[in-house]
Motif scaffolding. Structure first.
Motif, PDB file in Angstrom:
ATOM      1  N   ASP A 231       0.824  -1.203   0.000  1.00  0.00           N
ATOM      2  CA  ASP A 231       0.000   0.000   0.000  1.00  0.00           C
ATOM      3  C   ASP A 231       0.864   1.261   0.000  1.00  0.00           C
ATOM      4  O   ASP A 231       0.596   2.204  -0.754  1.00  0.00           O
ATOM      5  N   TRP A 234       2.799   1.542  -3.540  1.00  0.00           N
ATOM      6  CA  TRP A 234       1.976   1.867  -4.707  1.00  0.00           C
ATOM      7  C   TRP A 234       1.294   3.228  -4.550  1.00  0.00           C
ATOM      8  O   TRP A 234       1.220   3.997  -5.505  1.00  0.00           O
ATOM      9  N   ASN A 235       0.800   3.517  -3.352  1.00  0.00           N
ATOM     10  CA  ASN A 235       0.007   4.733  -3.168  1.00  0.00           C
ATOM     11  C   ASN A 235       0.861   5.945  -2.805  1.00  0.00           C
ATOM     12  O   ASN A 235       1.082   6.827  -3.635  1.00  0.00           O
ATOM     13  N   GLU A 236       1.350   5.993  -1.566  1.00  0.00           N
ATOM     14  CA  GLU A 236       2.099   7.182  -1.139  1.00  0.00           C
ATOM     15  C   GLU A 236       3.325   7.448  -2.012  1.00  0.00           C
ATOM     16  O   GLU A 236       3.573   8.570  -2.437  1.00  0.00           O
ATOM     17  N   ASP A 239       2.180   6.824  -6.487  1.00  0.00           N
ATOM     18  CA  ASP A 239       1.104   7.689  -6.976  1.00  0.00           C
ATOM     19  C   ASP A 239       1.278   9.149  -6.571  1.00  0.00           C
ATOM     20  O   ASP A 239       0.804  10.043  -7.283  1.00  0.00           O
ATOM     21  N   TRP A 240       1.940   9.399  -5.448  1.00  0.00           N
ATOM     22  CA  TRP A 240       2.070  10.770  -4.965  1.00  0.00           C
ATOM     23  C   TRP A 240       3.483  11.309  -5.054  1.00  0.00           C
ATOM     24  O   TRP A 240       3.734  12.286  -5.766  1.00  0.00           O
ATOM     25  N   THR A 319      -7.317  14.833  -3.778  1.00  0.00           N
ATOM     26  CA  THR A 319      -8.254  13.701  -3.737  1.00  0.00           C
ATOM     27  C   THR A 319      -9.692  14.185  -3.872  1.00  0.00           C
ATOM     28  O   THR A 319     -10.505  13.586  -4.592  1.00  0.00           O
TER      29      THR A 319
END
Length: 461
Positions: A231, A234-236, A239-240, A319
């Motif tokens: 998580d 891939w996310n923090e 994606d960011w 978001t």
């Protein structure tokens, strides 16, 4: 002992002899059968280490060991026998902890068997999807004592994540000159004195996830560790922060985070992480497996909670902008106009990030005295209050009609759910998980209805 230990019993007429060595004399016939496989396996913890020579280096170094990992179905046949054998012959317990995994089942939850034709050959899976994808598929979702389902769908998902980690490495190699990578690799943040809000945010997140993974691994929560790490990766990070790096170009922080992630992922996917590590370092003799377990690696003086909180507000804001696009069916390529109420000096450095990540063409920062724009969607993110201009990107009248129609249909759906849940004959007969699902559907539908109503009200201002 290819077929197990042969039974140490000899027969001669009515005589029977049992011993380690064969009896003397002629006419003795040894029993042709062998002891069951668990007898041989029960000796495994020490027979492979040089025993009966208890001075053998391997025996002295590795017996007893710390952890045994095996399936719950052979707890008594194997685990108990190893403890009995070690206790009888060595007067000690062979391991301190036993980790029991479940059975590996197919995607339908059936036990694998040749008759069903649902067995999975790990060599074929490794060839098609990669050994690390296979490892992740067996770890993720597998908690101690519980069975795990595997199949092509899960293998593909894990392969996609492995590819994601690999592609991040390719981005890093292309974005940062090789000479800079080599000079910074050991401790990228050693000489770093200032950090942007985004840098502080990702470092706080990294420090938190490193602590969590360390604690979870020490508690043998392997699946939870992998899920938390996936998580974050891939996310923090992907994606960011990588999107922010394309703007701020803070190579030192990018290198530090990625280097730490490779070390954290190495126990789960050793082959890909080792390959990436040696490729980026351009040195095949330096192994990631010999790398120290990650620590913080930077000074507290260059980070502040305030900076991390400011960027967290940006994440919330972007978001919310993306959610507004989904509610009003705005094309992702359509550039939006945004008005933010707040301190311009604090917000100005973050505007390029908001524009890029939110696909915003214009950001106006103003004070609280400014009037709210007509036909706009309101956003509250942290201490920020913002408005997305909608009049130029949607047909306001048509959108109100569409939303009101959706609210009407959703209202009927909610009424039907409430009626079923109020019917005692249904509640008494239906399985509990069905009732729980219906209640969850009702809760989600009611929350969506509130959101739709707010959207209609905003278009009316």
């Amino acid at each position: 002992i290819w077929f197990g230990h042969r039974i140490p019993v000899w027969y001669r007429g009515n005589e029977t002899y049992c011993g380690i060595e064969a009896p003397s004399g002629d006419g003795w016939q040894q029993d042709p059968d062998s002891l069951d496989t668990w007898f041989s396996s029960g000796l495994w913890t020490f027979s492979t280490l040089g025993w009966p020579d208890e001075s053998a280096p391997d025996f002295r170094a590795y017996h007893p060991t710390a952890l045994l990992e095996t399936g719950y179905d052979i707890l008594f046949p194997w685990v108990a026998r190893m403890i009995l054998m070690s206790g009888f012959l060595l007067d000690e317990i062979p391991f301190r902890t036993v980790y029991l995994h479940g059975l590996v089942r197919d995607e339908q939850g059936r036990k694998m068997s040749k008759s069903l034709g649902n067995t999975v050959n790990p060599l074929d899976v490794a060839e098609q999807y990669g050994a690390d994808a296979l490892r992740l598929a067996l770890i993720v979702g597998s908690t101690p004592g519980n069975d795990v389902r595997v199949g092509d769908e899960k293998f593909i998902a894990m392969r996609n994540f492995v590819n994601k980690l690999w592609n991040i490495g390719r981005y890093l190699s292309v974005s940062i000159p090789k000479e800079k990578i080599q000079s910074l690799w050991g401790n990228p943040l050693a000489n770093k004195t200032t950090l942007s809000d985004a840098d502080q945010w990702i470092l706080f997140k990294l420090h938190k996830i490193t602590s969590q993974i360390t604690n979870q691994l020490n508690s043998y929560n392997l699946s939870l560790s992998a899920e938390l790490l996936r998580d974050f990766s891939w996310n923090e990070f992907a994606d960011w922060y990588i999107e922010v790096h394309k703007i701020e170009k803070n190579d030192e922080v990018l290198l530090h985070v990625y280097n730490t992630l490779l070390a954290l992922w190495h126990p789960f996917m050793p082959f890909v992480t080792e390959s990436i590590y040696s490729s980026i370092r351009n040195d095949s003799k330096k192994l990631l497996m010999a790398h120290d377990w990650p620590t913080r690696g930077y000074s507290d003086s260059i980070t502040t909670a305030t900076g991390a909180q400011r960027f967290n507000t940006v994440v919330e804001l972007v978001t919310r902008i993306r959610n507004i696009r989904a509610i009003y069916h705005i094309d992702p390529k359509e550039a939006l106009s945004l008005m933010i109420v707040g301190d311009e000096s604090a917000i100005a450095p973050l505007v390029p990030i908001i524009e890029r990540l939110g696909r915003v063409s214009e950001v106006l920062v103003t004070d609280a005295s400014s009037a709210r724009p007509s036909a706009s969607a309101s956003i509250v993110a942290g201490a920020l209050h913002a408005f997305v201009h909608l009049g130029d990107v949607i047909d306001v009248a048509a959108e109100k009609v569409r939303l009101e129609k959706e609210m009407t249909e959703l209202g009927r759906y909610i009424s039907g759910l409430k009626a079923r849940l109020a019917d005692t004959s249904i509640i008494e007969r239906a399985p509990e998980h069905i009732i729980a699902g219906q209640r969850q559907s009702l809760s989600s539908a009611e929350a969506k209805l509130v959101t739709l109503n707010q959207s209609v009200q905003e278009l009316s201002i």
